[in-house]
Design a protein around this motif. Structure first.
Motif, PDB file in Angstrom:
ATOM      1  N   LYS A   1      10.231  14.609 -12.169  1.00 55.71           N
ATOM      2  CA  LYS A   1      11.346  15.548 -12.338  1.00 55.71           C
ATOM      3  C   LYS A   1      11.677  15.653 -13.811  1.00 55.71           C
ATOM      4  N   SER A   2      12.297  16.733 -14.195  1.00 56.19           N
ATOM      5  CA  SER A   2      12.658  16.878 -15.600  1.00 56.19           C
ATOM      6  C   SER A   2      14.004  16.222 -15.825  1.00 56.19           C
ATOM      7  N   HIS A   3      14.081  15.334 -16.788  1.00 57.07           N
ATOM      8  CA  HIS A   3      15.328  14.604 -17.019  1.00 57.07           C
ATOM      9  C   HIS A   3      16.299  15.445 -17.833  1.00 57.07           C
ATOM     10  N   HIS A   4      17.592  15.289 -17.507  1.00 59.40           N
ATOM     11  CA  HIS A   4      18.593  16.120 -18.163  1.00 59.40           C
ATOM     12  C   HIS A   4      18.792  15.832 -19.645  1.00 59.40           C
ATOM     13  N   ASN A   5      18.240  14.707 -20.155  1.00 65.56           N
ATOM     14  CA  ASN A   5      18.420  14.435 -21.581  1.00 65.56           C
ATOM     15  C   ASN A   5      17.343  15.081 -22.425  1.00 65.56           C
ATOM     16  N   VAL A   6      16.233  15.440 -21.794  1.00 62.74           N
ATOM     17  CA  VAL A   6      15.099  15.910 -22.570  1.00 62.74           C
ATOM     18  C   VAL A   6      15.192  17.412 -22.776  1.00 62.74           C
ATOM     19  N   GLY A   7      14.938  17.823 -23.983  1.00 60.92           N
ATOM     20  CA  GLY A   7      14.912  19.256 -24.259  1.00 60.92           C
ATOM     21  C   GLY A   7      16.277  19.893 -24.180  1.00 60.92           C
ATOM     22  N   GLY A   8      17.323  19.076 -24.321  1.00 63.71           N
ATOM     23  CA  GLY A   8      18.671  19.621 -24.212  1.00 63.71           C
ATOM     24  C   GLY A   8      19.129  20.374 -25.448  1.00 63.71           C
ATOM     25  N   LEU A   9      18.362  20.286 -26.528  1.00 67.89           N
ATOM     26  CA  LEU A   9      18.796  20.942 -27.754  1.00 67.89           C
ATOM     27  C   LEU A   9      17.989  22.219 -27.992  1.00 67.89           C
ATOM     28  N   PRO A  10      18.524  23.112 -28.785  1.00 62.92           N
ATOM     29  CA  PRO A  10      17.842  24.397 -28.968  1.00 62.92           C
ATOM     30  C   PRO A  10      16.486  24.225 -29.623  1.00 62.92           C
ATOM     31  N   ASP A  11      15.515  25.021 -29.171  1.00 62.98           N
ATOM     32  CA  ASP A  11      14.219  24.922 -29.837  1.00 62.98           C
ATOM     33  C   ASP A  11      14.004  26.094 -30.785  1.00 62.98           C
ATOM     34  N   HIS A  12      15.013  26.977 -30.875  1.00 65.85           N
ATOM     35  CA  HIS A  12      14.844  28.089 -31.791  1.00 65.85           C
ATOM     36  C   HIS A  12      15.652  27.930 -33.077  1.00 65.85           C
ATOM     37  N   VAL A  13      16.214  26.726 -33.301  1.00 64.04           N
ATOM     38  CA  VAL A  13      16.756  26.452 -34.634  1.00 64.04           C
ATOM     39  C   VAL A  13      15.525  26.215 -35.494  1.00 64.04           C
ATOM     40  N   ASP A  14      15.621  26.669 -36.755  1.00 63.59           N
ATOM     41  CA  ASP A  14      14.424  26.721 -37.564  1.00 63.59           C
ATOM     42  C   ASP A  14      14.040  25.360 -38.142  1.00 63.59           C
ATOM     43  N   PHE A  15      13.199  24.609 -37.438  1.00 56.17           N
ATOM     44  CA  PHE A  15      12.704  23.373 -38.056  1.00 56.17           C
ATOM     45  C   PHE A  15      11.224  23.194 -37.789  1.00 56.17           C
ATOM     46  N   LYS A  16      10.639  22.405 -38.677  1.00 56.93           N
ATOM     47  CA  LYS A  16       9.194  22.207 -38.612  1.00 56.93           C
ATOM     48  C   LYS A  16       8.803  21.293 -37.463  1.00 56.93           C
ATOM     49  N   GLU A  17       9.642  20.285 -37.237  1.00 55.03           N
ATOM     50  CA  GLU A  17       9.203  19.236 -36.336  1.00 55.03           C
ATOM     51  C   GLU A  17      10.390  18.475 -35.755  1.00 55.03           C
ATOM     52  N   ILE A  18      10.198  17.907 -34.579  1.00 55.80           N
ATOM     53  CA  ILE A  18      11.232  17.031 -34.015  1.00 55.80           C
ATOM     54  C   ILE A  18      10.820  15.588 -34.268  1.00 55.80           C
ATOM     55  N   ILE A  19      11.760  14.784 -34.727  1.00 58.21           N
ATOM     56  CA  ILE A  19      11.473  13.361 -34.936  1.00 58.21           C
ATOM     57  C   ILE A  19      12.170  12.572 -33.831  1.00 58.21           C
ATOM     58  N   GLU A  20      11.403  11.790 -33.100  1.00 57.67           N
ATOM     59  CA  GLU A  20      11.981  10.971 -32.025  1.00 57.67           C
ATOM     60  C   GLU A  20      11.559   9.524 -32.252  1.00 57.67           C
ATOM     61  N   PRO A  21      12.247   8.823 -33.142  1.00 60.26           N
ATOM     62  CA  PRO A  21      11.754   7.496 -33.538  1.00 60.26           C
ATOM     63  C   PRO A  21      11.823   6.445 -32.429  1.00 60.26           C
ATOM     64  N   LEU A  22      12.622   6.704 -31.368  1.00 56.19           N
ATOM     65  CA  LEU A  22      12.811   5.669 -30.345  1.00 56.19           C
ATOM     66  C   LEU A  22      12.069   5.986 -29.053  1.00 56.19           C
ATOM     67  N   ARG A  23      11.226   6.980 -29.106  1.00 56.32           N
ATOM     68  CA  ARG A  23      10.562   7.497 -27.917  1.00 56.32           C
ATOM     69  C   ARG A  23       9.784   6.429 -27.130  1.00 56.32           C
ATOM     70  N   MET A  24       9.315   5.410 -27.833  1.00 53.92           N
ATOM     71  CA  MET A  24       8.515   4.363 -27.199  1.00 53.92           C
ATOM     72  C   MET A  24       9.362   3.261 -26.571  1.00 53.92           C
ATOM     73  N   LEU A  25      10.646   3.228 -26.906  1.00 54.51           N
ATOM     74  CA  LEU A  25      11.436   2.037 -26.586  1.00 54.51           C
ATOM     75  C   LEU A  25      12.270   2.165 -25.326  1.00 54.51           C
TER      76      LEU A  25
END
Ligand code: XMP
Length: 522
Positions: free
Chosen positions: A352-376
């Motif tokens: 299932k898709s979790h409600h915390n993931v992808g909750g922020l806009p993807d059309h704000v102008d940035f090169k990349e998303i940094i998720e430093p804790l993704r493994m933890l």
């Protein structure tokens, strides 16, 4: 000193990161990579050992994931688990078939603890032949029916003739069971034996090394770019923000949206830590958007609509702030592993898709998303937070949902109701702490029921709200049981709430477990 590393090769099982986490518990750094990782890249990482994960496929199926056979020639110790065990058998000349009887759940496995280094620390029931019986978690429909040349059987169950096998000379080991899950009582001993005794790791890695490495990685990636972080004040986004701030200082801007649905004093507490008077040198923007959210929520009773309105409005406010800041290259998110586990990892099935993931806009102008804790995992994030010097009261905060009190006020939200639930919740939290239970209960809060009832105060009739107290014990929040709170605590909280919080004349305790209820009320 050279950093020791174990690599987990991901064949699409659900427990891949859990294996990595268990290895880190043995104080050895561990990374998960897809099984398709190029051989040169794998070699360049210079791992002391490789673990093959489980996976949903059959090794003999069409297009089943296979590892590059050259991996077996590197002289690096390998441990195959479940599908990974079958893959070792299959690729090295053994035989894998559909088992006549599948095994799922806790299973007693007889292990050659006397002869196999992998099981030397297992201390279950001794058998006459010098083996040991211990409970491990099984989940398989295929089984190894013939071991490859050079291998010996080191574990079995009544229906699985090869629950474990090894070629000690080549340092190839395989377990049909999952030592990484908690239900495998001595699983950590098996993994520790592989990592330390077979691979020869010293086990001197700690969370501070993770923090240092991440800081270096982030610096390299960000260069002179600008970074934006959506800060909620929760553990994950706070740890991510501090990590980024240590890495890139003033290139980071944290945006904290106060939607008016936070706990009592929470906005000020977050500002005290991250604002200009706090210990961190970062750009902090607090957006007081309370009224905006109350306006949008006016008269809305349906829980799903409330969630959507709050989520959408949050994004709008965040976008507006991002635009004001101007060209932002990177967006930081405090995503942690449990947030992504059920959203699909690329190799595994989407549950299932979790409600915390992808909750922020993807059309704000940035090169990349940094998720430093993704493994933890959460407790690892907490350890990282302590390493970073974040105050304990922030690090050990209980989870708080994004839509905040909006889903703890049943029915329509008004500023008056927010105030009532904030006051009641603050009293409840204070008393739980006074009773020394704040670290024992995984989540506890007050909610405002939509029920008003008749009461009497002084000589007057009252017609006020009922507050509901919730306290749950859970490890993963997927299931939960109601905590058995001491009566003295409930009594004290009840007395204080009805005396101190205007508009409340009754306090109820929610005894329901999840399922059938959920943790939150909406
Ligand atoms: P439930 O109510 O689904 O809650 O049993 C399980 C855990 O998830 C949290 N929760 C949320 N967190 N956004 C969040 O960030 C949400 O919409 C949300 N809904 C529930 C809840 O607090 C509990 O920890």
């Amino acid at each position: 000193m050279e950093r020791e590393m174990i690599i987990v090769l991901d064949f699409g099982g659900q427990y891949n990161q859990l294996i990595a986490r268990r290895v880190r518990e043995c104080n050895v750094y561990c990374e998960v990579h897809p099984y398709t990782i190029p051989l040169e890249e794998l070699k360049a990482k210079n791992p002391k050992g490789i673990i093959f994960t489980g996976g949903p496929n059959s090794v003999y199926g069409e297009n089943s994931p296979q590892c590059n056979p050259e991996v077996y020639k590197l002289g690096i110790p390998i441990l195959g688990l479940c599908y990974g065990a079958q893959l070792l058998a299959h690729q090295l000349g053994g035989k894998v078939e559909t088992a006549p009887v599948s095994e799922y759940g806790s299973t007693e496995v007889e292990l050659a603890a006397g002869t196999s280094v992998l099981f030397k620390d297992c201390a279950g029931e001794q058998t006459a032949s010098g083996n040991v019986k211990s409970i491990f978690w099984m989940s398989h429909t295929d089984y190894i029916s013939e071991v490859p040349e050079g291998f010996v059987v080191t574990g079995f169950t009544p229906v699985c003739p090869v629950a474990a096998m090894e070629n000690a000379e080549k340092k190839f080991y395989a377990c049909q069971f999952h030592p990484e899950v908690v239900h495998s009582r001595e699983g950590i001993k098996v993994l520790a034996a592989f990592v330390k005794d077979v691979c020869g790791c010293r086990g001197d890695w700690k969370m501070d090394a993770f923090v240092e490495t991440k800081i270096e990685e982030i610096r390299e990636k960000v260069g002179s770019g600008r970074v934006l972080c959506a800060l909620s004040g929760g553990v994950d986004s706070s740890v991510a923000a501090v990590l980024l701030s240590k890495a890139v200082g003033k290139q980071l801007t944290c945006v904290f949206v106060d939607h008016g649905l936070l706990r009592k004093d929470e906005g000020d507490e977050v500002e005290a830590v991250f604002g200009p008077d706090g210990p961190y040198d970062l750009n902090f923007i607090r957006v007081n958007a309370q009224q905006r959210f109350y306006d949008k929520l006016e008269g809305v009773e349906d829980p799903e609509r409330k969630r959507k309105i709050i989520g959408e409005e949050f994004i709008r406010v965040f976008e507006e702030e991002a635009k004001k800041i101007g060209a932002v290259d990177f967006l930081v998110q405090g995503t942690i592993y449990p947030d992504v586990i059920e959203s699909g990892l690329g190799t595994s099935a989407v549950i299932k898709s979790h409600h915390n993931v992808g909750g922020l806009p993807d059309h704000v102008d940035f090169k990349e998303i940094i998720e430093p804790l993704r493994m933890l995992f959460k407790d690892e994030v907490r350890k990282a937070g302590l390493e970073l010097g974040i105050p304990e009261h922030l690090v050990f905060r209980q989870p708080f949902p994004g839509p905040g009190l909006g889903i703890r006020i049943i029915g329509a939200v008004t500023p008056e109701k927010v105030k009532i639930v904030q006051e009641a919740d603050a009293i409840y939290r204070e008393e739980v702490k006074n009773f020394g239970l704040d670290r024992e209960i995984n989540q506890y809060f007050a909610a405002l029921s939509n029920m008003r009832s008749v009461g009497v105060m002084g000589d007057f009739r009252t017609y006020d709200y009922a507050i509901v107290l919730r306290a749950v014990l859970t490890s993963d929040f997927m299931t939960a049981e109601a905590a058995h709170l001491p009566w003295e605590l409930l009594d004290k909280v009840t007395t204080r709430i009805v005396n101190e919080v205007k508009g409340v004349s009754r306090v109820l305790y929610d005894c329901t477990q999840k399922p059938p209820a959920t943790v939150e009320f909406e």
